[in-house]
Design a protein around this motif. Structure first.
Motif, PDB file in Angstrom:
ATOM      1  N   ARG A   6       0.839  -1.190   0.000  1.00  0.00           N
ATOM      2  CA  ARG A   6       0.000   0.000   0.000  1.00  0.00           C
ATOM      3  C   ARG A   6       0.881   1.251   0.000  1.00  0.00           C
ATOM      4  O   ARG A   6       1.774   1.402   0.826  1.00  0.00           O
ATOM      5  CB  ARG A   6      -0.889  -0.011   1.234  1.00  0.00           C
ATOM      6  CG  ARG A   6      -1.947   1.028   1.204  1.00  0.00           C
ATOM      7  CD  ARG A   6      -3.017   0.790   2.241  1.00  0.00           C
ATOM      8  NE  ARG A   6      -3.728   2.020   2.427  1.00  0.00           N
ATOM      9  CZ  ARG A   6      -3.952   2.585   3.599  1.00  0.00           C
ATOM     10  NH1 ARG A   6      -3.587   1.989   4.690  1.00  0.00           N
ATOM     11  NH2 ARG A   6      -4.578   3.724   3.674  1.00  0.00           N
ATOM     12  N   VAL A   7       0.619   2.115  -0.941  1.00  0.00           N
ATOM     13  CA  VAL A   7       1.354   3.375  -1.050  1.00  0.00           C
ATOM     14  C   VAL A   7       0.866   4.301   0.058  1.00  0.00           C
ATOM     15  O   VAL A   7      -0.340   4.372   0.323  1.00  0.00           O
ATOM     16  CB  VAL A   7       1.107   4.013  -2.441  1.00  0.00           C
ATOM     17  CG1 VAL A   7       1.840   5.323  -2.578  1.00  0.00           C
ATOM     18  CG2 VAL A   7       1.487   3.045  -3.538  1.00  0.00           C
ATOM     19  N   PRO A   8       1.771   4.988   0.733  1.00  0.00           N
ATOM     20  CA  PRO A   8       1.331   5.918   1.784  1.00  0.00           C
ATOM     21  C   PRO A   8       0.341   6.944   1.228  1.00  0.00           C
ATOM     22  O   PRO A   8       0.565   7.528   0.173  1.00  0.00           O
ATOM     23  CB  PRO A   8       2.624   6.601   2.229  1.00  0.00           C
ATOM     24  CG  PRO A   8       3.702   5.645   1.849  1.00  0.00           C
ATOM     25  CD  PRO A   8       3.211   4.941   0.619  1.00  0.00           C
ATOM     26  N   GLY A   9      -0.754   7.107   1.931  1.00  0.00           N
ATOM     27  CA  GLY A   9      -1.777   8.055   1.517  1.00  0.00           C
ATOM     28  C   GLY A   9      -2.769   7.472   0.527  1.00  0.00           C
ATOM     29  O   GLY A   9      -3.683   8.161   0.083  1.00  0.00           O
ATOM     30  N   GLU A  10      -2.604   6.198   0.176  1.00  0.00           N
ATOM     31  CA  GLU A  10      -3.515   5.560  -0.780  1.00  0.00           C
ATOM     32  C   GLU A  10      -4.784   5.110  -0.063  1.00  0.00           C
ATOM     33  O   GLU A  10      -4.740   4.638   1.063  1.00  0.00           O
ATOM     34  CB  GLU A  10      -2.832   4.350  -1.423  1.00  0.00           C
ATOM     35  CG  GLU A  10      -3.683   3.655  -2.459  1.00  0.00           C
ATOM     36  CD  GLU A  10      -3.005   2.409  -3.007  1.00  0.00           C
ATOM     37  OE1 GLU A  10      -3.300   2.072  -4.158  1.00  0.00           O
ATOM     38  OE2 GLU A  10      -2.215   1.792  -2.297  1.00  0.00           O
ATOM     39  N   ILE A  12      -7.842   2.787   0.971  1.00  0.00           N
ATOM     40  CA  ILE A  12      -7.915   1.338   1.176  1.00  0.00           C
ATOM     41  C   ILE A  12      -8.753   0.673   0.086  1.00  0.00           C
ATOM     42  O   ILE A  12      -8.472  -0.458  -0.316  1.00  0.00           O
ATOM     43  CB  ILE A  12      -8.449   1.005   2.592  1.00  0.00           C
ATOM     44  CG1 ILE A  12      -8.301  -0.492   2.905  1.00  0.00           C
ATOM     45  CG2 ILE A  12      -9.903   1.394   2.739  1.00  0.00           C
ATOM     46  CD1 ILE A  12      -6.883  -0.904   3.132  1.00  0.00           C
ATOM     47  N   GLU A  13      -9.774   1.363  -0.424  1.00  0.00           N
ATOM     48  CA  GLU A  13     -10.592   0.793  -1.497  1.00  0.00           C
ATOM     49  C   GLU A  13      -9.761   0.592  -2.762  1.00  0.00           C
ATOM     50  O   GLU A  13      -9.931  -0.387  -3.479  1.00  0.00           O
ATOM     51  CB  GLU A  13     -11.800   1.685  -1.805  1.00  0.00           C
ATOM     52  CG  GLU A  13     -12.950   1.565  -0.811  1.00  0.00           C
ATOM     53  CD  GLU A  13     -12.719   2.383   0.447  1.00  0.00           C
ATOM     54  OE1 GLU A  13     -11.903   3.335   0.389  1.00  0.00           O
ATOM     55  OE2 GLU A  13     -13.327   2.058   1.469  1.00  0.00           O
ATOM     56  N   ARG A  14      -8.864   1.510  -3.024  1.00  0.00           N
ATOM     57  CA  ARG A  14      -7.988   1.400  -4.200  1.00  0.00           C
ATOM     58  C   ARG A  14      -7.045   0.198  -4.056  1.00  0.00           C
ATOM     59  O   ARG A  14      -6.817  -0.544  -5.001  1.00  0.00           O
ATOM     60  CB  ARG A  14      -7.193   2.696  -4.372  1.00  0.00           C
ATOM     61  CG  ARG A  14      -6.278   2.681  -5.557  1.00  0.00           C
ATOM     62  CD  ARG A  14      -7.062   2.753  -6.859  1.00  0.00           C
ATOM     63  NE  ARG A  14      -6.141   2.633  -7.960  1.00  0.00           N
ATOM     64  CZ  ARG A  14      -6.352   1.926  -9.050  1.00  0.00           C
ATOM     65  NH1 ARG A  14      -7.481   1.303  -9.224  1.00  0.00           N
ATOM     66  NH2 ARG A  14      -5.446   1.861  -9.993  1.00  0.00           N
ATOM     67  N   ALA A  15      -6.521   0.000  -2.849  1.00  0.00           N
ATOM     68  CA  ALA A  15      -5.634  -1.136  -2.601  1.00  0.00           C
ATOM     69  C   ALA A  15      -6.410  -2.455  -2.753  1.00  0.00           C
ATOM     70  O   ALA A  15      -5.888  -3.425  -3.316  1.00  0.00           O
ATOM     71  CB  ALA A  15      -5.016  -1.034  -1.214  1.00  0.00           C
ATOM     72  N   LEU A  16      -7.649  -2.492  -2.268  1.00  0.00           N
ATOM     73  CA  LEU A  16      -8.474  -3.686  -2.415  1.00  0.00           C
ATOM     74  C   LEU A  16      -8.768  -3.971  -3.883  1.00  0.00           C
ATOM     75  O   LEU A  16      -8.779  -5.123  -4.315  1.00  0.00           O
ATOM     76  CB  LEU A  16      -9.794  -3.535  -1.647  1.00  0.00           C
ATOM     77  CG  LEU A  16      -9.719  -3.779  -0.158  1.00  0.00           C
ATOM     78  CD1 LEU A  16     -11.033  -3.392   0.500  1.00  0.00           C
ATOM     79  CD2 LEU A  16      -9.383  -5.215   0.144  1.00  0.00           C
ATOM     80  N   LYS A  17      -8.999  -2.913  -4.645  1.00  0.00           N
ATOM     81  CA  LYS A  17      -9.262  -3.077  -6.073  1.00  0.00           C
ATOM     82  C   LYS A  17      -8.040  -3.651  -6.783  1.00  0.00           C
ATOM     83  O   LYS A  17      -8.165  -4.543  -7.623  1.00  0.00           O
ATOM     84  CB  LYS A  17      -9.648  -1.732  -6.685  1.00  0.00           C
ATOM     85  CG  LYS A  17     -10.090  -1.813  -8.119  1.00  0.00           C
ATOM     86  CD  LYS A  17     -10.601  -0.478  -8.619  1.00  0.00           C
ATOM     87  CE  LYS A  17     -11.126  -0.617 -10.026  1.00  0.00           C
ATOM     88  NZ  LYS A  17     -11.679   0.626 -10.523  1.00  0.00           N
ATOM     89  N   ARG A  18      -6.844  -3.171  -6.420  1.00  0.00           N
ATOM     90  CA  ARG A  18      -5.622  -3.718  -7.006  1.00  0.00           C
ATOM     91  C   ARG A  18      -5.445  -5.190  -6.622  1.00  0.00           C
ATOM     92  O   ARG A  18      -5.031  -6.008  -7.439  1.00  0.00           O
ATOM     93  CB  ARG A  18      -4.400  -2.915  -6.553  1.00  0.00           C
ATOM     94  CG  ARG A  18      -4.312  -1.571  -7.231  1.00  0.00           C
ATOM     95  CD  ARG A  18      -2.978  -0.883  -7.050  1.00  0.00           C
ATOM     96  NE  ARG A  18      -2.620  -0.721  -5.637  1.00  0.00           N
ATOM     97  CZ  ARG A  18      -1.446  -1.080  -5.124  1.00  0.00           C
ATOM     98  NH1 ARG A  18      -0.523  -1.614  -5.871  1.00  0.00           N
ATOM     99  NH2 ARG A  18      -1.187  -0.894  -3.846  1.00  0.00           N
ATOM    100  N   TYR A  19      -5.787  -5.528  -5.370  1.00  0.00           N
ATOM    101  CA  TYR A  19      -5.690  -6.917  -4.916  1.00  0.00           C
ATOM    102  C   TYR A  19      -6.644  -7.817  -5.704  1.00  0.00           C
ATOM    103  O   TYR A  19      -6.261  -8.886  -6.170  1.00  0.00           O
ATOM    104  CB  TYR A  19      -5.995  -7.000  -3.421  1.00  0.00           C
ATOM    105  CG  TYR A  19      -6.038  -8.410  -2.900  1.00  0.00           C
ATOM    106  CD1 TYR A  19      -4.869  -9.117  -2.671  1.00  0.00           C
ATOM    107  CD2 TYR A  19      -7.240  -9.044  -2.653  1.00  0.00           C
ATOM    108  CE1 TYR A  19      -4.893 -10.409  -2.203  1.00  0.00           C
ATOM    109  CE2 TYR A  19      -7.281 -10.336  -2.190  1.00  0.00           C
ATOM    110  CZ  TYR A  19      -6.104 -11.020  -1.961  1.00  0.00           C
ATOM    111  OH  TYR A  19      -6.144 -12.302  -1.508  1.00  0.00           O
TER     112      TYR A  19
END
Length: 58
Positions: A6-10, A12-19
């Protein structure tokens, strides 16, 4: 195991989408479902041949 940094400041929904995209692209769920039940090599070969014949008809 898939690791998503996870990029700092990203968000959590964006990180889940990438996952989720990574899971879909690596076909991890398909592999898990396939490995739940053992299938003989000859059965896999027969299924692959049947699929090729079906595809060839169209």
């Amino acid at each position: 195991m898939l690791i998503i940094k996870r990029v700092p400041g990203e968000n959590i929904e964006r990180a889940l989408k990438r996952y989720k995209n990574k899971v879909r692209n690596t076909q991890q769920l398909k592999r898990i479902k396939r490995d739940q039940e053992f299938t003989k090599k000859s059965k896999r070969k027969r299924d692959k041949l049947a699929k090729a014949i079906y595809r060839n008809q169209y």
